[in-house]
Design an enzyme around this catalytic site. Structure first.
Site, mmCIF file in Angstrom:
data_model
loop_
_atom_site.group_PDB
_atom_site.id
_atom_site.type_symbol
_atom_site.label_atom_id
_atom_site.label_comp_id
_atom_site.label_asym_id
_atom_site.label_seq_id
_atom_site.Cartn_x
_atom_site.Cartn_y
_atom_site.Cartn_z
ATOM 1 N N CYS A 13 9.909 53.519 -1.920
ATOM 2 C CA CYS A 13 9.508 52.827 -3.159
ATOM 3 C C CYS A 13 7.990 52.695 -3.217
ATOM 4 C CB CYS A 13 10.107 51.424 -3.247
ATOM 5 S SG CYS A 13 11.903 51.393 -3.301
ATOM 6 N N CYS B 100 10.823 48.635 0.977
ATOM 7 C CA CYS B 100 11.333 50.014 0.885
ATOM 8 C C CYS B 100 10.172 51.008 0.899
ATOM 9 C CB CYS B 100 12.182 50.111 -0.389
ATOM 10 S SG CYS B 100 12.338 51.737 -1.107
#
Ligand code: ZN
Length: 146
Positions: free
Chosen positions: A73, A70
Protein backbone atom coordinates in the site's frame (compact mmCIF):
# COMPACT_ATOMS: atom_id res chain seq x y z
CA UNK A 1 -20.74 16.46 -23.22
CA UNK A 2 -23.91 17.56 -21.42
CA UNK A 3 -24.13 21.16 -20.18
CA UNK A 4 -26.19 20.15 -17.14
CA UNK A 5 -24.35 21.05 -13.92
CA UNK A 6 -22.57 18.13 -12.28
CA UNK A 7 -22.73 17.36 -8.59
CA UNK A 8 -19.15 17.59 -7.35
CA UNK A 9 -18.42 16.81 -3.69
CA UNK A 10 -15.77 19.02 -2.04
CA UNK A 11 -12.72 16.99 -0.87
CA UNK A 12 -12.30 19.35 2.14
CA UNK A 13 -15.76 20.02 3.64
CA UNK A 14 -17.70 17.35 1.65
CA UNK A 15 -20.41 19.78 0.54
CA UNK A 16 -22.06 18.99 -2.79
CA UNK A 17 -21.40 21.70 -5.38
CA UNK A 18 -23.09 22.12 -8.78
CA UNK A 19 -20.50 22.77 -11.45
CA UNK A 20 -21.06 23.22 -15.19
CA UNK A 21 -19.04 20.65 -17.13
CA UNK A 22 -17.31 23.46 -19.04
CA UNK A 23 -16.00 24.89 -15.73
CA UNK A 24 -14.52 21.60 -14.49
CA UNK A 25 -11.16 22.26 -16.09
CA UNK A 26 -10.97 25.86 -14.78
CA UNK A 27 -10.03 25.06 -11.16
CA UNK A 28 -13.47 25.54 -9.59
CA UNK A 29 -13.66 26.41 -5.88
CA UNK A 30 -16.10 25.04 -3.30
CA UNK A 31 -19.06 27.40 -2.74
CA UNK A 32 -18.97 26.71 0.99
CA UNK A 33 -15.33 26.49 2.13
CA UNK A 34 -13.87 28.28 -0.94
CA UNK A 35 -11.05 25.78 -1.27
CA UNK A 36 -10.23 24.14 -4.63
CA UNK A 37 -12.55 21.28 -5.63
CA UNK A 38 -9.58 19.61 -7.31
CA UNK A 39 -6.14 19.59 -5.73
CA UNK A 40 -4.35 16.92 -7.75
CA UNK A 41 -4.16 14.85 -4.56
CA UNK A 42 -6.34 11.96 -3.37
CA UNK A 43 -8.76 12.95 -0.58
CA UNK A 44 -8.49 10.99 2.70
CA UNK A 45 -12.03 10.00 3.68
CA UNK A 46 -13.64 8.52 6.76
CA UNK A 47 -16.84 6.51 6.51
CA UNK A 48 -19.26 9.48 6.65
CA UNK A 49 -17.31 11.44 4.04
CA UNK A 50 -17.00 8.35 1.85
CA UNK A 51 -20.77 7.92 1.81
CA UNK A 52 -21.23 11.56 0.76
CA UNK A 53 -18.75 11.26 -2.08
CA UNK A 54 -19.88 7.90 -3.42
CA UNK A 55 -23.57 8.67 -2.86
CA UNK A 56 -23.67 12.17 -4.34
CA UNK A 57 -20.77 12.66 -6.74
CA UNK A 58 -21.60 12.57 -10.41
CA UNK A 59 -17.94 11.98 -11.12
CA UNK A 60 -16.61 8.44 -10.96
CA UNK A 61 -14.97 7.88 -7.55
CA UNK A 62 -11.78 5.79 -7.51
CA UNK A 63 -11.06 4.44 -4.03
CA UNK A 64 -7.74 3.14 -2.70
CA UNK A 65 -8.48 0.88 0.28
CA UNK A 66 -5.20 0.75 2.21
CA UNK A 67 -3.66 0.50 5.69
CA UNK A 68 -0.53 2.05 7.25
CA UNK A 69 1.03 -1.35 8.08
CA UNK A 70 0.74 -2.62 4.49
CA UNK A 71 4.02 -2.39 2.57
CA UNK A 72 2.54 -2.72 -0.94
CA UNK A 73 0.00 0.00 0.00
CA UNK A 74 2.81 2.40 0.94
CA UNK A 75 4.61 1.54 -2.29
CA UNK A 76 1.48 2.27 -4.33
CA UNK A 77 0.74 5.61 -2.58
CA UNK A 78 2.96 7.78 -4.84
CA UNK A 79 1.58 5.95 -7.90
CA UNK A 80 -1.97 6.75 -6.78
CA UNK A 81 -0.91 10.39 -6.24
CA UNK A 82 0.47 10.53 -9.76
CA UNK A 83 -2.73 8.99 -11.11
CA UNK A 84 -4.78 11.71 -9.34
CA UNK A 85 -2.88 14.41 -11.21
CA UNK A 86 -3.75 12.71 -14.50
CA UNK A 87 -7.35 11.67 -13.83
CA UNK A 88 -8.70 14.83 -12.16
CA UNK A 89 -11.08 16.50 -12.85
CA UNK A 90 -12.78 13.63 -14.72
CA UNK A 91 -12.44 11.21 -11.79
CA UNK A 92 -12.34 11.84 -8.01
CA UNK A 93 -9.56 9.85 -6.28
CA UNK A 94 -9.93 9.05 -2.60
CA UNK A 95 -8.16 6.95 0.02
CA UNK A 96 -9.78 4.94 2.79
CA UNK A 97 -7.64 3.79 5.72
CA UNK A 98 -9.16 0.37 6.45
CA UNK A 99 -7.60 0.37 9.95
CA UNK A 100 -9.73 3.37 10.88
CA UNK A 101 -12.77 2.74 8.69
CA UNK A 102 -13.15 -0.95 9.57
CA UNK A 103 -16.93 -0.89 9.26
CA UNK A 104 -16.72 0.62 5.79
CA UNK A 105 -14.16 -1.96 4.67
CA UNK A 106 -16.40 -4.74 6.02
CA UNK A 107 -19.48 -3.30 4.26
CA UNK A 108 -17.61 -3.43 0.97
CA UNK A 109 -16.09 -6.86 1.65
CA UNK A 110 -12.50 -5.68 1.28
CA UNK A 111 -10.51 -8.88 1.74
CA UNK A 112 -7.02 -7.76 0.78
CA UNK A 113 -5.20 -4.47 0.53
CA UNK A 114 -4.39 -2.54 -1.43
CA UNK A 115 -7.67 -2.83 -3.32
CA UNK A 116 -8.83 -0.28 -5.87
CA UNK A 117 -12.57 0.09 -6.42
CA UNK A 118 -14.37 2.35 -8.86
CA UNK A 119 -17.82 3.73 -8.10
CA UNK A 120 -20.05 5.34 -10.74
CA UNK A 121 -23.31 6.98 -9.60
CA UNK A 122 -23.07 5.24 -6.23
CA UNK A 123 -22.53 1.77 -7.64
CA UNK A 124 -19.30 -0.23 -7.67
CA UNK A 125 -18.47 -0.99 -11.31
CA UNK A 126 -14.97 -2.45 -10.99
CA UNK A 127 -12.53 -3.72 -8.39
CA UNK A 128 -8.86 -4.62 -8.62
CA UNK A 129 -6.85 -6.06 -5.72
CA UNK A 130 -3.07 -5.61 -5.62
CA UNK A 131 -0.66 -2.73 -6.17
CA UNK A 132 -0.55 -1.04 -9.60
CA UNK A 133 1.67 1.60 -11.21
CA UNK A 134 0.30 5.04 -12.09
CA UNK A 135 -0.07 4.32 -15.81
CA UNK A 136 -1.99 1.10 -15.12
CA UNK A 137 -4.23 2.86 -12.56
CA UNK A 138 -5.08 5.58 -15.11
CA UNK A 139 -5.75 3.05 -17.86
CA UNK A 140 -7.87 0.85 -15.60
CA UNK A 141 -9.95 3.78 -14.28
CA UNK A 142 -10.56 5.21 -17.75
CA UNK A 143 -11.51 1.82 -19.16
CA UNK A 144 -14.18 1.30 -16.48
CA UNK A 145 -15.53 4.86 -16.16
CA UNK A 146 -15.99 5.61 -19.87
ZN1 ZN B 1 -15.67 22.74 0.61
Amino acid sequence: MSTEPLHIVCPHCHTTNRIAPADLGHAPDCGKCHRPLFTGHPAELDEAAFDKHVGRSQLPVLVDFWAPWCGPCRMMAPQFEAAARQLEPQVRLVKVNTEEAQNLAARHHIRSIPTLALFVNGREVARQPGAMGAADIVRWARAHSA
